[in-house]
Every structure is written in C-alpha cells, then in structure tokens.
Design an enzyme around this catalytic site. Sequence first.
Site, short mmCIF file in Angstrom:
data_model
loop_
_atom_site.label_atom_id
_atom_site.label_comp_id
_atom_site.label_asym_id
_atom_site.label_seq_id
_atom_site.Cartn_x
_atom_site.Cartn_y
_atom_site.Cartn_z
N LYS A 67 65.67 -13.21 10.31
CA LYS A 67 65.88 -12.28 11.59
C LYS A 67 67.47 -12.28 11.82
O LYS A 67 67.48 -10.98 12.23
CB LYS A 67 65.49 -13.13 13.22
N LYS A 92 54.47 -8.87 9.83
CA LYS A 92 53.69 -8.72 10.83
C LYS A 92 53.54 -8.32 11.62
O LYS A 92 54.84 -7.65 11.73
CB LYS A 92 53.70 -10.38 10.74
N LYS A 128 55.59 -7.34 18.55
CA LYS A 128 56.21 -6.96 19.63
C LYS A 128 57.67 -6.21 19.79
O LYS A 128 57.38 -5.18 20.72
CB LYS A 128 55.84 -7.82 21.17
P1 AMP Z 1 55.84 -14.62 19.72
O1 AMP Z 1 55.34 -12.99 19.48
O2 AMP Z 1 57.09 -14.29 18.68
O3 AMP Z 1 56.33 -15.54 20.47
O4 AMP Z 1 54.77 -15.42 18.78
C1 AMP Z 1 53.87 -16.16 19.95
C2 AMP Z 1 52.41 -16.20 18.70
O5 AMP Z 1 51.67 -15.36 18.35
C3 AMP Z 1 53.11 -17.64 18.45
O6 AMP Z 1 51.37 -18.72 17.38
C4 AMP Z 1 52.76 -16.44 16.79
O7 AMP Z 1 51.83 -17.19 15.40
C5 AMP Z 1 51.54 -15.87 17.17
N1 AMP Z 1 51.84 -14.35 16.18
C6 AMP Z 1 52.50 -13.71 17.15
N2 AMP Z 1 52.70 -12.57 15.78
C7 AMP Z 1 51.63 -12.70 15.10
C8 AMP Z 1 51.10 -11.54 14.15
N3 AMP Z 1 50.88 -10.91 14.18
N4 AMP Z 1 49.52 -12.50 13.53
C9 AMP Z 1 49.45 -13.57 13.54
N5 AMP Z 1 49.84 -14.90 15.27
C10 AMP Z 1 51.24 -13.41 15.33
#
Ligand code: AMP
Length: 339
Positions: A118, A201, A204
């Site tokens: 990041k 990956k 959002k």
């Molecule tokens: P975040 O959006 O970074 O707050 O992620 C929230 C949860 O979603 C965490 O457990 C991440 O590991 C999971 N997550 C976010 N993006 C992905 C993705 N592209 N594939 C799998 N898991 C994801």
Amino acid sequence: MAETTFTPRVFSGIKPSGGLTLGNYLGAIKRWVEMADEPYETVYCVVDLHAITVWQDPADLRAATYEVAAGLLASGIDPAKSILFNQSQAPEHAELGWILSCVARVGWMNRMTQFKDKAGKNAEKVSLGLYAYPALMAADILAYHATHVPVGEDQKQHVELTRDIAAKFNHDYGEEFFPLTEPVIEGPGMRVMSLRDGSKKMSKSGESDMERINMLDDADTIAKKFKKARTDPAPLPETLDGLKDRPEARNLVDIYASLSHTSAEAVIAEYAGAGWGQFKPALADLAVDKLAPISSEMKRLIDDKGELDRILGSGAEKAREIAAPILKRTYEIVGLVRS
Ligand code: AMP
Ligand code: TRP
C-alpha cells in the site's frame, strides 16, 4: 498454552473504505454467516478506525459504514445471533491498540507485506496509522479474546502478527492472558482477483470500477463487467492443470466455483472446452442470481438508517460488555493505576 481455556469466539472486521465487493463476499462474509451457526460466539465489526488510515471523505465514510453494515445484514448476519457494530463505538479497540503498539516491535511491522504494497514508493508520505494498523487489528481481535478469525488470504500475516503480539504480552507479563488466535481461511473464493489483472486482488478501492463486482451493481453492470473481464483467448481446458499460468481464467473459474458451492475441478469438468462466449454469460447469470436478493435487501436497509443505527448501537453495547473487562484486566496487568 492451552487455547481450549478460552470461549470459542470469532471476531472479524471489514473496512468501510468503499462499497462491498464480490471479493469481500466470497472471501469473508460468506464464511462469517456460516460461522454464526457453528458453536462460536461471533463478533463482526465495521472497522471505521482502520478505514481512516488512508484519507476518507467524512460523508463517504459515513455512507460506506452504513452500506457495509447493510451488506452484512443482507448477506445473512443476524443481530440476534452475532454482535454487529462499528469499531469507533467501542473505544476499547483504540485503547488496547495503544498498549499492543507498545508490545509489537518495529522489526515485525516492517515485515508486513500489505503495508509495503500500500505504501509503495510513497512510504514517507503515508499516515503513521497505516503503519501501526496491524497493532490496532490485533487489539480488535484480542479485546474479545477471540480464538478464531475468518479472513481472506491477504490478512493471514496480520493474524500471525496478532499471535506474536499475544505471545510476547503473555511472556513479558508472565500471565497466559491472551489466546493465540487462529486464522480461518477456506474455500475456493478465498482470494478473488481483479477482473482486469489476475495478479491483483479485487479491491473496493482499486482505481477502475470495471475491475470489481460491487454488491450493489445491477444485473446489466455485472454482465458487462464479466463480459469485459480480461482473459486469454484459449477456451477452458480439460483439466485444472491447464489453468496453470492463466491467472485471469483461473480467477473466473474460482469465482464460479465459489458462487455455486462447488470446486474448480467440478466447474472445469462441466465446462471443458467451452469458450468465453459461453462461460462468461453463465458466470454473470450465476452472480446475478446470488447477488440480486442481497442487493435489494441492502438498498432497503440503506434507506432505513434508523434501523441500522439501532442495530449498530446495540451491537456496540454488547461488544463493550465483553471488551471492557478484558481491557480493565489488561491495564491491571500492565501496572496502570485505576483509582
Ligand atoms: P477489506 O475490504 O480489505 O476490509 O477486507 C475485508 C475482508 O474481505 C477481509 O477478510 C479480506 O481478506 C476479505 N477480502 C477483501 N478483498 C478480497 C478479495 N479480493 N478476495 C478475497 N477476500 C477478500
Ligand atoms: N485488516 C482487515 C482487512 O483489511 C480488516 C480488519 C480489521 C480485521 N480488524 C480486523 C479482520 C480484525 C479480522 C479481524 O481486511
């Protein structure tokens, strides 16, 4: 240490740094819903304090917090079974975060690959919070003595760091106070990749909306995004082995498998030799089938902020009933005077 002395308790969090994506759903939320029906207490958190480690416009942050809460509820998180709240309404997280920052070592933080990704070449300009973030994440987990943390693959290193912090705290203060939390990473959808680049990956916060499926996307948008998803020209192979070195193709097969609760092998068996003109529309139909009921319930909830506030407020009260005594005991162990 005998982890069995701790109540089986799940904690997990998701950042309101934008709307929810299919990656969040398949990588995390789906599992959260299942775990609420297993013999665990479940605590699920919209981690707004984590979101502000990078700039968030205040109005957008507020909207995203409600949207993520609505998405969790619409996906099947039931406030009667799970505690659901936003992090900043339980001040114990930030307080314990400070103490754990004093336990974590700079050398450990320097190994965090998510920070390196990041911060990139900008490491001097990012916030101190972005660097300290994994210590706050450890506090989120340890404030509940959580034993299990369901997350996507990308968060495994942070959960391992949480274990290191817990072990050092227990060792330094000579008391087996914090559990050594286990990450729970399962299923074919554990890492959903960008639709434009199979090595990144789905996120959002990625620049282009075409690289992700948002939980609130309508059927036409979902179909368009899958149709335009980057792939190589070859048809689907006869065996899974044939997807090696074809990350974009592999990603679409994994998404299909995860949405239909089957394995990538089974998808390949069904679609062996199929071209993208056949597979992509089938995938889009499947995604629309799964997401349409969730997104319509999400929209209903987003329009009912009163209901969302009631759920988050009462969730925060229940969360604090667990976290406050753990924080109090932490202060005592550390030697902080409570008059
Ligand atoms: P975040 O959006 O970074 O707050 O992620 C929230 C949860 O979603 C965490 O457990 C991440 O590991 C999971 N997550 C976010 N993006 C992905 C993705 N592209 N594939 C799998 N898991 C994801
Ligand atoms: N860091 C996680 C992410 O980016 C979100 C998170 C914050 C979390 N605190 C947590 C996940 C505690 C599990 C447990 O996805």
